[in-house]
Design a protein around this motif. Sequence first.
Motif, PDB file in Angstrom:
ATOM      1  N   GLY A  26      24.905  38.965  16.223  1.00 50.49           N
ATOM      2  CA  GLY A  26      26.280  39.012  15.743  1.00 50.49           C
ATOM      3  C   GLY A  26      27.154  37.977  16.426  1.00 50.49           C
ATOM      4  N   ILE A  27      26.992  37.855  17.734  1.00 47.12           N
ATOM      5  CA  ILE A  27      27.782  36.872  18.497  1.00 47.12           C
ATOM      6  C   ILE A  27      27.409  35.456  18.083  1.00 47.12           C
ATOM      7  CG2 ILE A  27      28.059  35.881  20.812  1.00 47.12           C
ATOM      8  CD1 ILE A  27      27.969  38.781  21.892  1.00 47.12           C
ATOM      9  N   THR A  28      26.105  35.182  17.963  1.00 46.72           N
ATOM     10  CA  THR A  28      25.649  33.839  17.587  1.00 46.72           C
ATOM     11  C   THR A  28      26.152  33.449  16.203  1.00 46.72           C
ATOM     12  OG1 THR A  28      23.663  34.149  18.919  1.00 46.72           O
ATOM     13  CG2 THR A  28      23.600  32.394  17.275  1.00 46.72           C
ATOM     14  N   LYS A  29      26.029  34.365  15.243  1.00 45.97           N
ATOM     15  CA  LYS A  29      26.456  34.074  13.871  1.00 45.97           C
ATOM     16  C   LYS A  29      27.961  33.825  13.799  1.00 45.97           C
ATOM     17  CE  LYS A  29      22.583  34.867  11.488  1.00 45.97           C
ATOM     18  NZ  LYS A  29      21.947  33.952  10.594  1.00 45.97           N
ATOM     19  N   LEU A  30      28.750  34.661  14.496  1.00 42.58           N
ATOM     20  CA  LEU A  30      30.200  34.482  14.473  1.00 42.58           C
ATOM     21  C   LEU A  30      30.598  33.177  15.164  1.00 42.58           C
ATOM     22  CD1 LEU A  30      32.995  35.433  13.695  1.00 42.58           C
ATOM     23  CD2 LEU A  30      33.011  36.904  15.726  1.00 42.58           C
ATOM     24  N   SER A  31      29.932  32.822  16.260  1.00 46.00           N
ATOM     25  CA  SER A  31      30.222  31.558  16.955  1.00 46.00           C
ATOM     26  C   SER A  31      29.978  30.371  16.030  1.00 46.00           C
ATOM     27  CB  SER A  31      29.340  31.407  18.195  1.00 46.00           C
ATOM     28  OG  SER A  31      29.651  32.379  19.140  1.00 46.00           O
ATOM     29  N   ARG A  32      28.855  30.385  15.322  1.00 44.21           N
ATOM     30  CA  ARG A  32      28.551  29.292  14.380  1.00 44.21           C
ATOM     31  C   ARG A  32      29.586  29.228  13.264  1.00 44.21           C
ATOM     32  NH1 ARG A  32      22.165  30.448  13.775  1.00 44.21           N
ATOM     33  NH2 ARG A  32      21.534  29.655  15.809  1.00 44.21           N
ATOM     34  N   HIS A  33      29.966  30.396  12.757  1.00 48.68           N
ATOM     35  CA  HIS A  33      30.963  30.466  11.690  1.00 48.68           C
ATOM     36  C   HIS A  33      32.285  29.851  12.151  1.00 48.68           C
ATOM     37  CE1 HIS A  33      33.277  32.113   8.344  1.00 48.68           C
ATOM     38  NE2 HIS A  33      34.124  32.626   9.223  1.00 48.68           N
ATOM     39  N   LEU A  34      32.693  30.157  13.372  1.00 49.26           N
ATOM     40  CA  LEU A  34      33.970  29.643  13.880  1.00 49.26           C
ATOM     41  C   LEU A  34      33.915  28.143  14.116  1.00 49.26           C
ATOM     42  CD1 LEU A  34      34.984  32.543  16.282  1.00 49.26           C
ATOM     43  CD2 LEU A  34      35.963  31.990  14.055  1.00 49.26           C
ATOM     44  N   LYS A  35      32.747  27.625  14.500  1.00 49.63           N
ATOM     45  CA  LYS A  35      32.623  26.176  14.685  1.00 49.63           C
ATOM     46  C   LYS A  35      32.807  25.452  13.362  1.00 49.63           C
ATOM     47  CE  LYS A  35      29.767  26.195  18.791  1.00 49.63           C
ATOM     48  NZ  LYS A  35      28.433  26.026  19.347  1.00 49.63           N
ATOM     49  N   LYS A  36      32.274  26.027  12.280  1.00 55.86           N
ATOM     50  CA  LYS A  36      32.430  25.419  10.958  1.00 55.86           C
ATOM     51  C   LYS A  36      33.847  25.584  10.439  1.00 55.86           C
ATOM     52  CE  LYS A  36      27.752  26.522   9.492  1.00 55.86           C
ATOM     53  NZ  LYS A  36      26.993  27.381   8.587  1.00 55.86           N
ATOM     54  N   ARG A  37      34.431  26.741  10.662  1.00 54.03           N
ATOM     55  CA  ARG A  37      35.725  27.078  10.066  1.00 54.03           C
ATOM     56  C   ARG A  37      36.898  26.392  10.759  1.00 54.03           C
ATOM     57  NH1 ARG A  37      37.465  32.764   7.700  1.00 54.03           N
ATOM     58  NH2 ARG A  37      39.615  32.265   7.280  1.00 54.03           N
ATOM     59  N   GLY A  38      36.793  26.188  12.058  1.00 58.48           N
ATOM     60  CA  GLY A  38      37.911  25.580  12.786  1.00 58.48           C
ATOM     61  C   GLY A  38      38.832  26.638  13.377  1.00 58.48           C
ATOM     62  N   PRO A  39      40.094  26.287  13.617  1.00 62.56           N
ATOM     63  CA  PRO A  39      41.027  27.222  14.249  1.00 62.56           C
ATOM     64  C   PRO A  39      41.185  28.519  13.446  1.00 62.56           C
ATOM     65  CG  PRO A  39      41.961  25.028  14.146  1.00 62.56           C
ATOM     66  CD  PRO A  39      40.710  25.001  13.340  1.00 62.56           C
ATOM     67  N   ASP A  40      40.833  29.626  14.066  1.00 59.19           N
ATOM     68  CA  ASP A  40      40.898  30.937  13.410  1.00 59.19           C
ATOM     69  C   ASP A  40      41.198  31.975  14.485  1.00 59.19           C
ATOM     70  OD1 ASP A  40      40.546  33.311  12.084  1.00 59.19           O
ATOM     71  OD2 ASP A  40      38.513  32.909  11.400  1.00 59.19           O
ATOM     72  N   ALA A  41      42.461  32.340  14.625  1.00 56.10           N
ATOM     73  CA  ALA A  41      42.872  33.266  15.688  1.00 56.10           C
ATOM     74  C   ALA A  41      42.149  34.599  15.586  1.00 56.10           C
ATOM     75  CB  ALA A  41      44.383  33.481  15.643  1.00 56.10           C
ATOM     76  N   VAL A  42      42.060  35.154  14.397  1.00 55.84           N
ATOM     77  CA  VAL A  42      41.445  36.469  14.233  1.00 55.84           C
ATOM     78  C   VAL A  42      39.943  36.399  14.517  1.00 55.84           C
ATOM     79  CG1 VAL A  42      41.047  38.375  12.629  1.00 55.84           C
ATOM     80  CG2 VAL A  42      43.226  37.165  12.592  1.00 55.84           C
ATOM     81  N   GLY A  43      39.301  35.307  14.093  1.00 59.18           N
ATOM     82  CA  GLY A  43      37.872  35.137  14.367  1.00 59.18           C
ATOM     83  C   GLY A  43      37.597  35.059  15.860  1.00 59.18           C
ATOM     84  N   HIS A  44      38.406  34.297  16.579  1.00 63.49           N
ATOM     85  CA  HIS A  44      38.217  34.202  18.036  1.00 63.49           C
ATOM     86  C   HIS A  44      38.569  35.522  18.713  1.00 63.49           C
ATOM     87  CE1 HIS A  44      37.013  30.044  18.413  1.00 63.49           C
ATOM     88  NE2 HIS A  44      37.887  29.758  17.466  1.00 63.49           N
ATOM     89  N   PHE A  45      39.530  36.226  18.149  1.00 63.78           N
ATOM     90  CA  PHE A  45      39.866  37.560  18.653  1.00 63.78           C
ATOM     91  C   PHE A  45      38.646  38.472  18.543  1.00 63.78           C
ATOM     92  CE2 PHE A  45      41.151  41.908  17.818  1.00 63.78           C
ATOM     93  CZ  PHE A  45      42.123  42.158  18.762  1.00 63.78           C
ATOM     94  N   LEU A  46      37.991  38.471  17.381  1.00 67.94           N
ATOM     95  CA  LEU A  46      36.822  39.316  17.166  1.00 67.94           C
ATOM     96  C   LEU A  46      35.675  38.893  18.074  1.00 67.94           C
ATOM     97  CD1 LEU A  46      35.585  41.626  15.536  1.00 67.94           C
ATOM     98  CD2 LEU A  46      34.877  39.938  13.832  1.00 67.94           C
ATOM     99  N   LEU A  47      35.475  37.587  18.238  1.00 65.84           N
ATOM    100  CA  LEU A  47      34.418  37.107  19.126  1.00 65.84           C
ATOM    101  C   LEU A  47      34.691  37.519  20.565  1.00 65.84           C
ATOM    102  CD1 LEU A  47      31.783  35.565  19.333  1.00 65.84           C
ATOM    103  CD2 LEU A  47      33.099  33.448  19.525  1.00 65.84           C
ATOM    104  N   ALA A  48      35.957  37.467  20.971  1.00 60.25           N
ATOM    105  CA  ALA A  48      36.319  37.926  22.318  1.00 60.25           C
ATOM    106  C   ALA A  48      35.969  39.406  22.478  1.00 60.25           C
ATOM    107  CB  ALA A  48      37.810  37.709  22.576  1.00 60.25           C
ATOM    108  N   TRP A  49      36.241  40.188  21.452  1.00 56.92           N
ATOM    109  CA  TRP A  49      35.929  41.618  21.496  1.00 56.92           C
ATOM    110  C   TRP A  49      34.414  41.832  21.596  1.00 56.92           C
ATOM    111  CZ3 TRP A  49      38.221  45.846  22.748  1.00 56.92           C
ATOM    112  CH2 TRP A  49      37.697  47.080  22.373  1.00 56.92           C
TER     113      TRP A  49
END
Length: 200
Positions: A26-49
């Motif tokens: 889950g962490i790996t997939k979300l990290s890759r998604h955020l790298k492709k998507r760019g600035p995403d406050a909610v995505g980084h919030f979820l990854l932090a969680w």
Amino acid sequence: MAELPFNIPQSLRSFNERFEKNPKTGITKLSRHLKKRGPDAVGHFLLAWFYHLDDQNSLAIKEALKAKTYAPGSPLMEHLHYFLVHPEKFEAAVPVKSYSSSKKLNQSNRKSPILDLDSLIAMLEAVESKRIKIPAEGEPFDDTDLAKQAEAVDDIISETLAKIHVVQGKKQQAIEMYHQLKEINPDKSDHYQSEIDKLN
């Protein structure tokens, strides 16, 4: 796993399901998604969680600070890194003085940090819904000819652009540009002439 203490947008819910099955995936997939998507406050919030739940607190703090950067002014994002390390989590009292901002967060103006996240998600979804859409057949659209605006770009003259022409192998265009630069900026005429001599 306990339910998330906040609502997340539909586009990120699949990552929560993956995290429940296998936290590392889950962490790996979300990290890759955020790298492709760019600035995403909610995505980084979820990854932090996710990092927090996986006991990787230093990475959780790093992602929380990214979320704060991508959502300036959000009271929740402003203090997310604090909430993650506090024993009371999101129920913790917010510090009166923030070291990163001169603004003070007035706790009495909001009912809970969760409401602020919900508001942020709603705002982000509203912006996302205003993306450019291709009109359906028969639907009116703006057919303004932008060619005249594009022609103005051809009139740009700069030393940097001349150097780009040289790198691209367009020596004649670079030479012409240096001649124009000599006329525009006579103080640097000798410099531009030396560049022309190098190209001849």
